[in-house]
Design a protein around this motif. Structure first.
Motif, short mmCIF file in Angstrom:
data_model
loop_
_atom_site.label_atom_id
_atom_site.label_comp_id
_atom_site.label_asym_id
_atom_site.label_seq_id
_atom_site.Cartn_x
_atom_site.Cartn_y
_atom_site.Cartn_z
N THR A 29 85.08 -46.37 18.22
CA THR A 29 86.32 -46.45 18.38
C THR A 29 85.91 -46.37 19.81
OG1 THR A 29 87.19 -45.63 15.90
CG2 THR A 29 88.73 -45.46 18.51
N LEU A 30 86.34 -45.06 20.05
CA LEU A 30 86.07 -44.98 22.11
C LEU A 30 85.96 -46.30 22.36
CD1 LEU A 30 86.18 -41.07 22.40
CD2 LEU A 30 87.47 -42.66 22.60
N ARG A 31 84.59 -46.61 22.37
CA ARG A 31 83.97 -48.10 23.15
C ARG A 31 84.85 -49.02 22.93
NH1 ARG A 31 78.78 -45.49 20.44
NH2 ARG A 31 79.23 -46.98 19.07
N GLU A 32 85.90 -49.27 22.05
CA GLU A 32 86.43 -50.28 21.63
C GLU A 32 87.41 -50.29 22.21
OE1 GLU A 32 86.99 -51.15 17.57
OE2 GLU A 32 84.68 -51.03 17.05
N HIS A 33 88.25 -48.93 22.86
CA HIS A 33 89.22 -48.34 23.43
C HIS A 33 89.15 -48.85 24.71
CE1 HIS A 33 91.69 -45.44 21.04
NE2 HIS A 33 91.70 -47.17 19.78
N ALA A 34 87.87 -48.76 25.36
CA ALA A 34 87.09 -49.05 26.31
C ALA A 34 86.73 -49.89 26.99
CB ALA A 34 86.04 -48.24 27.02
N ALA A 35 87.45 -50.77 26.21
CA ALA A 35 86.90 -52.65 26.67
C ALA A 35 88.43 -52.91 26.36
CB ALA A 35 86.31 -52.71 25.48
N ILE A 36 89.74 -52.44 25.72
CA ILE A 36 90.35 -53.00 25.83
C ILE A 36 91.36 -52.70 27.10
CG2 ILE A 36 93.32 -52.42 24.88
CD1 ILE A 36 91.10 -51.94 22.23
N VAL A 37 91.22 -50.99 27.80
CA VAL A 37 91.13 -50.88 29.15
C VAL A 37 90.68 -51.64 30.12
CG1 VAL A 37 91.69 -49.00 30.27
CG2 VAL A 37 92.05 -48.43 27.55
N LYS A 38 89.84 -51.81 29.61
CA LYS A 38 89.07 -53.36 31.17
C LYS A 38 89.61 -53.97 30.98
CE LYS A 38 84.97 -54.44 32.70
NZ LYS A 38 83.45 -55.01 32.54
N ALA A 39 90.53 -54.79 30.31
CA ALA A 39 90.49 -55.87 29.83
C ALA A 39 91.83 -55.70 30.45
CB ALA A 39 90.78 -57.00 28.94
N ILE A 40 92.98 -54.56 29.92
CA ILE A 40 94.24 -54.93 30.42
C ILE A 40 94.60 -54.46 31.75
CG2 ILE A 40 96.31 -52.68 30.51
CD1 ILE A 40 95.45 -52.43 27.56
N GLU A 41 93.29 -53.42 32.60
CA GLU A 41 93.11 -53.09 33.80
C GLU A 41 92.70 -54.21 35.18
OE1 GLU A 41 90.92 -49.01 36.91
OE2 GLU A 41 90.25 -49.70 35.11
N ASN A 42 91.89 -54.97 34.08
CA ASN A 42 91.66 -56.53 35.20
C ASN A 42 93.00 -57.37 34.94
OD1 ASN A 42 89.59 -55.50 35.53
ND2 ASN A 42 87.93 -56.88 34.19
N GLY A 43 92.99 -57.57 34.86
CA GLY A 43 95.02 -58.00 34.32
C GLY A 43 94.42 -59.13 33.72
N ASP A 44 93.12 -59.77 32.71
CA ASP A 44 92.74 -60.79 31.80
C ASP A 44 93.33 -60.54 30.52
OD1 ASP A 44 91.69 -62.38 30.48
OD2 ASP A 44 89.48 -62.06 31.48
N GLY A 45 94.43 -61.53 30.39
CA GLY A 45 95.67 -61.02 29.11
C GLY A 45 94.15 -61.59 27.28
N ASP A 46 93.80 -62.52 28.32
CA ASP A 46 92.87 -63.12 26.87
C ASP A 46 92.17 -62.39 26.93
OD1 ASP A 46 94.29 -65.20 27.65
OD2 ASP A 46 93.27 -66.82 28.26
N ALA A 47 91.35 -61.38 27.63
CA ALA A 47 90.17 -60.70 27.29
C ALA A 47 90.95 -59.34 26.27
CB ALA A 47 89.25 -60.13 28.07
#
Length: 217
Positions: A171-189
């Motif tokens: 779960t934490l690894r998946e959360h990290a991927a979500i946050v990284k995409a949000i931080e990068n401004g990548d809506g699709d990711a």
């Protein structure tokens, strides 16, 4: 009048929290007098809160009694489909609109939650906080309202998928991927990462349910 409205709201929130934290689980009977004594609220606001929860399908009738509702397989599937789409949309919008401070809060949550791996109840609470923060970061009040309804229905699940072996770390690894995409401004990711996260949670829940059925046979 204000005191009455406050009591109604408090009674509703107290019962909902008790269901959400699994003090009352699917199939448990809710009795006005017992709830009033437990929460220190008069029976009138308790009765009105129970009626509201029944209207929202969180409670159901068993004869003359009200019990906490449960979700069958079809309802569970439908709930996860809706949740995946709405959560994915929230992540997409968060990637566009989240303030740097909101992203930092998500990052801080990730770091703090590392200490909770191995404690399913604490992880479940942290997971709800994390998702709620993404909802708020979407800056869309109507989406937040709909997600609140979805997560209210999630309270009808008797267990958390995070309780499965290894699921906390995943779960934490998946959360990290979500946050990284949000931080990068990548809506699709961000959309894909959150959809994948919900999908994996659903798979885990289905496995847990299958194991429970097998154990009962």
């Amino acid at each position: 009048m204000q005191d009455t409205r406050a009591s109604q709201k408090d009674a509703y929130a107290l019962i909902l929290e008790a269901i959400d934290s699994h003090i009352y689980k699917p199939g448990d009977r809710l009795v006005e007098s017992e709830l009033a004594e437990r929460f220190g609220v008069s029976r009138t606001p308790i009765r009105e809160a129970l009626q509201r929860l029944e209207t929202q399908s969180l409670l159901t009738r068993d004869g003359r009694s009200l019990i906490v509702a449960s979700l069958d397989h079809s309802q569970l599937s439908e709930l996860y489909v809706v949740r995946g789409e709405l959560e994915g949309l929230a992540a997409r919008l968060a990637a566009r609109h989240a303030a740097p401070e909101e992203v930092k809060v998500l990052r801080d949550m990730l770091e703090a939650d590392q200490k909770l791996v191995g404690d399913p109840k604490a992880m479940s609470r942290a997971n709800r906080r994390f998702h709620k923060q993404i909802h708020l970061a979407s800056h869309n009040r109507f989406l937040v309202q709909q997600l609140d309804l979805v997560h209210r229905s999630m309270a009808l699940l008797a267990t958390t998928s995070i309780a499965a072996e290894g699921r906390g770390a995943e779960t934490l690894r998946e959360h990290a991927a979500i946050v990284k995409a949000i931080e990068n401004g990548d809506g699709d990711a961000a959309y894909k990462a959150l959809r994948d996260h919900i999908s994996q949670a659903f798979v885990t829940r289905l496995k847990l349910d299958a194991e429970a059925v097998e154990a009962a046979e």
